[in-house]
Design a protein around this motif. Structure first.
Motif, mmCIF file in Angstrom:
data_model
loop_
_atom_site.group_PDB
_atom_site.id
_atom_site.type_symbol
_atom_site.label_atom_id
_atom_site.label_comp_id
_atom_site.label_asym_id
_atom_site.label_seq_id
_atom_site.Cartn_x
_atom_site.Cartn_y
_atom_site.Cartn_z
ATOM 1 N N SER A 88 0.849 -1.176 0.000
ATOM 2 C CA SER A 88 0.000 0.000 0.000
ATOM 3 C C SER A 88 0.886 1.228 0.000
ATOM 4 C CB SER A 88 -0.903 -0.005 1.233
ATOM 5 O OG SER A 88 -0.102 0.058 2.406
ATOM 6 N N TYR A 118 2.112 -0.943 3.997
ATOM 7 C CA TYR A 118 1.865 -2.281 4.535
ATOM 8 C C TYR A 118 2.184 -3.318 3.464
ATOM 9 C CZ TYR A 118 -0.565 -6.273 6.583
ATOM 10 O OH TYR A 118 -0.868 -7.511 7.089
ATOM 11 N N TYR A 153 1.291 -6.525 1.994
ATOM 12 C CA TYR A 153 0.203 -7.505 1.967
ATOM 13 C C TYR A 153 0.727 -8.881 1.571
ATOM 14 C CZ TYR A 153 -3.166 -3.681 2.298
ATOM 15 O OH TYR A 153 -3.893 -2.598 2.727
ATOM 16 N N GLY A 205 -8.205 -0.799 3.802
ATOM 17 C CA GLY A 205 -6.882 -1.413 3.791
ATOM 18 C C GLY A 205 -6.246 -1.300 5.159
ATOM 19 N N ARG A 234 -4.386 -9.126 -0.175
ATOM 20 C CA ARG A 234 -5.219 -8.330 -1.074
ATOM 21 C C ARG A 234 -5.535 -9.140 -2.314
ATOM 22 N NH1 ARG A 234 -3.320 -2.017 -1.540
ATOM 23 N NH2 ARG A 234 -5.156 -1.107 -0.561
#
Length: 312
Positions: free
Chosen positions: A66, A144, A146, A201, A221
């Protein structure tokens, strides 16, 4: 005479015409290319070195990371540091009033370690935060990382366990996401999957709501939630959707004892049509008190508890 002619020409052999070389030479070579495209130029060497360096780096898969986030304000920054939200840099305004919240934030940042302390003038913090009331403290939260949806089931099977995964369909409140992550961690789940678009998110708010569980529970994700569910079904995972008009009560679902993916929709709209059609079974949570719905965090916690009870 012949010798004199040879001395005047300076060359041996026929000398008739130039073969068009003079005409081509007068035509020019066109505009000068940029420095980056000129072989041997220092900028060309730097550009080639940079391209080779980028080519050696592993390419991130779509949706893996992100964007970074800023937490602004004395209380929000202090609470984020206190609750263990990952942070890379704490920006402190020059000549700031050193009140208790500022001192506590600085102490927490120093205690945690790995957080850079940067002093910046107020105009710079105003620019960073687009004019928000930062009160002299700005905390940068790194992007972040994922997980990938297929990694969640793989990790469960590698551990000799049946996968227990929660997928969120259209949940946009990061606090609900954090609550779900916390419940998954509490009841022995293997991770959470969120859509890449139109969904919450892993922001600083989600981290705080997870109460530290986000550090040990992976969040993945998915570009397309329906395709992810289809892939899970091919791996032998039963897909269970929560819906107010479900065919069975969640307390009457033996499938929760095996490999299962629980899909939770938004509080207002519930499951989307395609996701609902992809589920193997849709179940409801009995609510004798007459409430119309529960938020995603509470609903996921109830089903996860039932799954943990059956697995025990």
């Amino acid at each position: 005479m012949a010798a004199n002619n040879r001395r005047m020409s300076g060359k041996k052999g026929a000398q008739i015409g130039s073969g068009g070389k003079r005409r081509r030479g007068l035509e020019g070579k066109g505009p000068t290319p940029p420095a980056e495209a000129r072989k041997g130029h220092v900028k060309n060497r730097l550009a080639n070195a940079k391209a080779k360096q980028q080519a050696r780096r592993p390419k991130a898969r779509p949706g893996q990371r992100s964007t970074s986030e800023l937490v602004v304000g004395r209380n929000p920054v202090y609470e984020a540091l206190r609750d263990g939200v990952p942070a890379s840099t704490l920006y402190v305004q020059q000549f700031i009033d050193n009140d208790e919240r500022v001192r506590d934030a600085l102490a927490l940042a120093a205690e945690r370690g790995g957080i850079h302390l940067m002093e910046a003038p107020r105009p710079e913090l105003d620019r960073m935060t687009n004019g928000l009331n930062h009160q002299g403290l700005v905390l940068q939260v790194p992007p972040y990382e994922y997980a990938h949806a297929e990694d969640l089931t793989a990790a469960a099977y590698d551990a000799g366990q049946d996968p227990l995964i929660v997928l969120l369909d259209g949940v946009t409140d990061p606090r609900n996401l954090g609550a779900v992550v916390r419940s998954v961690s509490a009841f022995g789940g293997h991770g959470v999957v969120v859509p890449e678009r139109r969904a919450a998110g892993m922001s600083a708010g989600a981290w705080k709501s997870s109460a530290g569980a986000a550090a040990r529970t992976p969040v993945a994700r998915a570009t397309n939630l329906t395709r992810t569910l289809e892939a899970y079904k091919k791996e032998g995972v039963i897909v269970v959707g929560l819906a107010a008009d479900g065919e069975a009560d969640v307390t009457d679902l033996p499938a929760l004892a095996g490999p299962v993916a629980i899909v939770v929709g938004s509080e207002g709209k519930g499951l989307s049509r395609l996701v609902g059609e992809t589920c193997d079974i849709r179940v409801r949570i009995p609510m004798p008190g007459g409430a119309e719905s529960l938020n995603a965090g509470v609903a996921a916690g109830i089903v996860l508890y039932e799954a943990a009870r059956r697995r025990a």
